[in-house]
Design a protein around this motif. Structure first.
Motif, PDB file in Angstrom:
ATOM      1  N   PHE A   1       0.823  -1.204   0.000  1.00  0.00           N
ATOM      2  CA  PHE A   1       0.000   0.000   0.000  1.00  0.00           C
ATOM      3  C   PHE A   1       0.859   1.257   0.000  1.00  0.00           C
ATOM      4  O   PHE A   1       0.623   2.195  -0.770  1.00  0.00           O
ATOM      5  N   ARG A   2       1.873   1.275   0.827  1.00  0.00           N
ATOM      6  CA  ARG A   2       2.736   2.453   0.920  1.00  0.00           C
ATOM      7  C   ARG A   2       3.529   2.655  -0.363  1.00  0.00           C
ATOM      8  O   ARG A   2       3.731   3.783  -0.823  1.00  0.00           O
ATOM      9  N   ILE A   3       3.970   1.564  -0.966  1.00  0.00           N
ATOM     10  CA  ILE A   3       4.689   1.678  -2.236  1.00  0.00           C
ATOM     11  C   ILE A   3       3.744   2.139  -3.327  1.00  0.00           C
ATOM     12  O   ILE A   3       4.105   2.954  -4.188  1.00  0.00           O
ATOM     13  N   GLY A   4       2.505   1.630  -3.325  1.00  0.00           N
ATOM     14  CA  GLY A   4       1.519   2.065  -4.315  1.00  0.00           C
ATOM     15  C   GLY A   4       1.259   3.554  -4.226  1.00  0.00           C
ATOM     16  O   GLY A   4       1.115   4.232  -5.257  1.00  0.00           O
ATOM     17  N   GLN A   5       1.189   4.094  -3.026  1.00  0.00           N
ATOM     18  CA  GLN A   5       0.991   5.537  -2.857  1.00  0.00           C
ATOM     19  C   GLN A   5       2.127   6.319  -3.508  1.00  0.00           C
ATOM     20  O   GLN A   5       1.898   7.342  -4.177  1.00  0.00           O
ATOM     21  N   ARG A   6       3.343   5.851  -3.333  1.00  0.00           N
ATOM     22  CA  ARG A   6       4.492   6.550  -3.898  1.00  0.00           C
ATOM     23  C   ARG A   6       4.559   6.402  -5.414  1.00  0.00           C
ATOM     24  O   ARG A   6       4.990   7.327  -6.112  1.00  0.00           O
ATOM     25  N   LEU A   7       4.152   5.259  -5.928  1.00  0.00           N
ATOM     26  CA  LEU A   7       4.099   5.090  -7.381  1.00  0.00           C
ATOM     27  C   LEU A   7       3.087   6.058  -8.000  1.00  0.00           C
ATOM     28  O   LEU A   7       3.331   6.637  -9.069  1.00  0.00           O
ATOM     29  N   ALA A   8       1.954   6.227  -7.323  1.00  0.00           N
ATOM     30  CA  ALA A   8       0.941   7.163  -7.819  1.00  0.00           C
ATOM     31  C   ALA A   8       1.479   8.586  -7.814  1.00  0.00           C
ATOM     32  O   ALA A   8       1.266   9.353  -8.765  1.00  0.00           O
ATOM     33  N   GLU A   9       2.187   8.957  -6.762  1.00  0.00           N
ATOM     34  CA  GLU A   9       2.771  10.298  -6.682  1.00  0.00           C
ATOM     35  C   GLU A   9       3.758  10.530  -7.815  1.00  0.00           C
ATOM     36  O   GLU A   9       3.808  11.617  -8.400  1.00  0.00           O
ATOM     37  N   ARG A  10       4.496   9.508  -8.147  1.00  0.00           N
ATOM     38  CA  ARG A  10       5.563   9.676  -9.138  1.00  0.00           C
ATOM     39  C   ARG A  10       5.032   9.719 -10.568  1.00  0.00           C
ATOM     40  O   ARG A  10       5.461  10.558 -11.370  1.00  0.00           O
ATOM     41  N   TYR A  11       4.107   8.832 -10.902  1.00  0.00           N
ATOM     42  CA  TYR A  11       3.720   8.673 -12.299  1.00  0.00           C
ATOM     43  C   TYR A  11       2.406   9.353 -12.671  1.00  0.00           C
ATOM     44  O   TYR A  11       2.044   9.382 -13.847  1.00  0.00           O
ATOM     45  N   ALA A  12       1.682   9.874 -11.707  1.00  0.00           N
ATOM     46  CA  ALA A  12       0.425  10.562 -12.023  1.00  0.00           C
ATOM     47  C   ALA A  12       0.542  12.077 -11.915  1.00  0.00           C
ATOM     48  O   ALA A  12      -0.385  12.790 -12.299  1.00  0.00           O
ATOM     49  N   LYS A  13       1.670  12.546 -11.420  1.00  0.00           N
ATOM     50  CA  LYS A  13       1.782  13.989 -11.141  1.00  0.00           C
ATOM     51  C   LYS A  13       1.734  14.845 -12.396  1.00  0.00           C
ATOM     52  O   LYS A  13       1.272  15.989 -12.356  1.00  0.00           O
TER      53      LYS A  13
END
Length: 221
Positions: free
Chosen positions: A100-112
């Motif tokens: 879950f925590r890694i998914g949050q960071r992936l979203a921050e990186r690739y959706a920004k």
């Protein structure tokens, strides 16, 4: 390896192409290291759960052999099953939480840098295409939805299952692989949560190396 180290390593899974031109040689991580990291991470958490269960059995009571009380085989079996269920639930929580925590960071990186998503289906497609390509160099093989908040993501050759097998048959291997699928469930849920979608993610079907993840959107009451 600590959970923080695991998260930081997964954050370096790929490099934004836009940054490569400006920064020169990119920092990359060998994919084999990531495969081994997942194996070791689950094993470390499993060991942690086992030690916790042994240290504080039965809600904090001392070990049963120290009490020296006679017990029937039925009660012993029932208690053992209850302990196993608690241990499995704790392991699920820990593994899924890391994902879950890694998914949050992936979203921050690739959706920004993307345009704002218009609906949940767009977010799920973003996971099936952009995120899956970043993680596995391929898109999800099949996406199904009932258009009522349930989505099925099917991967026919899920990378993290390709090298898994068992000496006792496919059914046993599938059962042993379950904790390793809780991690991607957490990744998917973390991405959705960071993009404003509350969901429940579970493994719908597993037939090594094929697997399917079910996303169920939690509607506000």
């Amino acid at each position: 390896m600590s959970i923080t180290s695991a998260i930081n390593l997964f954050r370096q899974l790929t490099v934004d192409e836009s940054q490569v031109a400006h920064q020169g040689q990119p920092h990359v991580v060998n994919e084999t290291c990531l495969d081994l990291l997942l194996i070791e991470m689950v094993q470390v958490l499993r060991t942690s759960v086992a030690e916790t269960s042994f240290a504080v059995p039965h809600g904090g009571l001392p070990p049963s052999d120290s009490l020296e009380l006679p017990q029937s085989s039925e009660s012993t079996t029932a208690r053992s099953n209850e302990e196993q269920e608690r241990a499995t639930e704790l392991l699920y929580y820990k593994v899924e939480r890391v994902g879950f925590r890694i998914g949050q960071r992936l979203a921050e990186r690739y959706a920004k840098d993307r345009p704002r998503f218009t609906d949940t289906l767009d977010i799920v497609k973003f996971i099936c295409k952009d995120i899956w390509i970043k993680l596995f160099h391929k898109q999800v093989d099949n996406l199904k939805t009932n258009h009522r908040g349930v989505y099925i993501l099917q991967d026919n050759k899920f990378r993290w299952l390709l090298r898994m097998s068992g000496s006792e048959g496919v059914a046993h291997a599938t059962q042993q692989a379950a904790p390793y699928l809780w991690f991607p469930c957490g990744v998917i849920r973390g991405i959705l949560a960071n993009l404003g979608v509350d969901s429940t993610v579970s493994v719908k079907e597993t037939n090594l190396p094929q697997c399917a993840f079910q996303i169920k959107i939690n509607r506000a009451v």
